[in-house]
Structures are given as C-alpha cells and as structure tokens.
Scaffold this motif. Structure first.
Motif, mmCIF file in Angstrom:
data_model
loop_
_atom_site.group_PDB
_atom_site.id
_atom_site.type_symbol
_atom_site.label_atom_id
_atom_site.label_comp_id
_atom_site.label_asym_id
_atom_site.label_seq_id
_atom_site.Cartn_x
_atom_site.Cartn_y
_atom_site.Cartn_z
ATOM 1 N N ASP A 51 0.820 -1.221 0.000
ATOM 2 C CA ASP A 51 0.000 0.000 0.000
ATOM 3 C C ASP A 51 0.852 1.269 0.000
ATOM 4 O O ASP A 51 0.358 2.355 0.331
ATOM 5 C CB ASP A 51 -0.946 0.002 1.204
ATOM 6 C CG ASP A 51 -0.203 -0.053 2.538
ATOM 7 O OD1 ASP A 51 1.020 -0.307 2.527
ATOM 8 O OD2 ASP A 51 -0.854 0.149 3.590
ATOM 9 N N GLU A 55 4.554 3.403 -6.481
ATOM 10 C CA GLU A 55 4.734 2.078 -7.090
ATOM 11 C C GLU A 55 5.788 2.195 -8.194
ATOM 12 O O GLU A 55 5.644 2.992 -9.122
ATOM 13 C CB GLU A 55 3.423 1.584 -7.698
ATOM 14 C CG GLU A 55 3.532 0.302 -8.495
ATOM 15 C CD GLU A 55 3.722 -0.937 -7.646
ATOM 16 O OE1 GLU A 55 4.393 -1.877 -8.093
ATOM 17 O OE2 GLU A 55 3.175 -0.948 -6.513
ATOM 18 N N HIS A 89 6.666 0.649 -3.162
ATOM 19 C CA HIS A 89 6.443 -0.772 -3.451
ATOM 20 C C HIS A 89 7.119 -1.050 -4.782
ATOM 21 O O HIS A 89 6.812 -0.412 -5.794
ATOM 22 C CB HIS A 89 4.953 -1.091 -3.522
ATOM 23 C CG HIS A 89 4.669 -2.543 -3.737
ATOM 24 N ND1 HIS A 89 4.128 -3.037 -4.899
ATOM 25 C CD2 HIS A 89 4.889 -3.620 -2.936
ATOM 26 C CE1 HIS A 89 3.999 -4.349 -4.801
ATOM 27 N NE2 HIS A 89 4.460 -4.731 -3.626
#
Length: 213
Positions: A51, A55, A89
C-alpha cells in the motif's frame, strides 16, 4: 540496451543446453503437447509495502550491463531509503534479449523467497559468468552461481530445464513489454509514468515529488 530484435527464438532456445537432448529425444502425443502448453502462472517479484504511496516497476535483463550497474548502485540506495521504509512498493520484471537472460531468470526464480538475493548475485558477478559465447559454459557458470546461493544441484537442474516455466516467462515478458511500451533496459514505471535509466539523485527527486515532499 535497446529492444531491437524479435523474441520468437528466445522460447525455442529457452532451455539450458543440458535439457536439449532430453527435450527432443522422445516423441509426444497431441494430448501431451496440449498439456505442456498449459504454462504455469508467473509470480511477480516484489519488495516493500503493497500500500505504499509510490509504485515502481523495473524492467531489466540479467545480461544488460546497464542493469547490473543500476542494481549495484541506484537500486541499493532506493531499497534502503524508500523500499525498506515503506514508501515505495517495488516490482521487478524481466526482459529477455536472449536465451541466456532467460536461463538466469529461471535460476533466480528457483525459490521465490530467495529471488532478490540470487538476482543480486547474478548482477554483481555478471562480468564473470557472462564471459564467452559458449552456451554450455554460460549455463554451467549460472549453475555454479546457484550453488553459491545455496541451491541444490537437483533444484537448479529442475528449474533450468522447466519448459513450461520457460514458455510462461516468455509469454509474460512479451505481454508486459507490450503493455508498458518497453524499448530499453533498465526502464522504470513510476506511478504509471515510464522513465529511462537515470542517476540516483534524479530518481530520488521524482519519488519525493510523488510523495508530495
């Protein structure tokens, strides 16, 4: 490294040399061939909090010298400053320029929990194992790295001779590269925007902007 060649032959030449004789020594029925065509799903290799606000997807090849340099420098800083702290992430996706890159990927993916450790070893030793043009020697060099990483000889052989996995990886790579318009390595997709290779200060600047800092 630019993506300038067709990848149709990568699959045909996908298995490591030791597998060729076994792969072609027996005839297959239509049912057997159909069953083998049902390739397994490919597991995404990721690090960091799912989360996270940012990204990052990296497209790289184990035979790309620029990718090895990226993993020896920018990636280590990225991991320490943003991935391990839960801000990014990270997803690693393979690009296959040749069968050797595919073999390296199959070795790195032998055991999912060890992927990033094995991939770091493959990149850090790239100049050593990738020297020469003899495919048998290159495959043996990769097997030696696998043993250094703690993989058993049986495990290594099973991974590098898995025809179904080779097909799945090539199909997965081609679909991803087409979807994200990948034309060089390393390429980074940061929150949906594609970037080419860059120095760490520039990468950090982009991430900080995405974080709102």
């Amino acid at each position: 490294m630019n993506l300038t060649r067709s990848f149709a032959l990568v699959l045909a030449l996908g298995l490591a040399p030791a597998a060729f004789a076994e792969q072609h020594s027996t005839e297959q029925t239509t049912d057997q061939a159909t069953e083998q065509a049902k390739a397994p799903a490919v597991v995404e290799m990721t690090l960091g909090a799912p989360d996270a606000a940012v990204e990052i997807v990296e497209y790289a090849s184990f035979t790309c010298s620029h990718c090895a340099a990226f993993h020896g420098d920018q990636f280590k800083k990225l991991k320490a400053e943003f991935i391990d702290t839960g801000k990014v992430h990270f997803t690693y996706r393979d690009v296959y320029f040749d069968r050797v890159g595919l073999w390296a990927s199959m070795l790195a993916r032998c055991e999912t929990p060890r992927f990033f450790g094995v991939s770091d070893l493959i990149y850090s030793k790239q100049r050593d194992w990738l020297s020469g043009n003899d495919p048998v020697l290159l495959a043996e060099n990769l097997r030696k790295l696998g043993k250094v990483a703690g993989l058993s000889e049986e495990k290594i052989d099973a991974c590098m001779q898995d025809g179904d996995k080779a097909k799945a990886l090539v199909d997965w790579f081609e679909a991803n590269a087409k979807a994200d318009d990948i034309d060089s390595t390393p390429s980074l997709i940061i929150n949906g925007t594609k970037y080419s290779n860059m120095a760490y200060p520039k990468l950090k600047e982009i991430i900080e902007k995405e974080l709102g800092n």
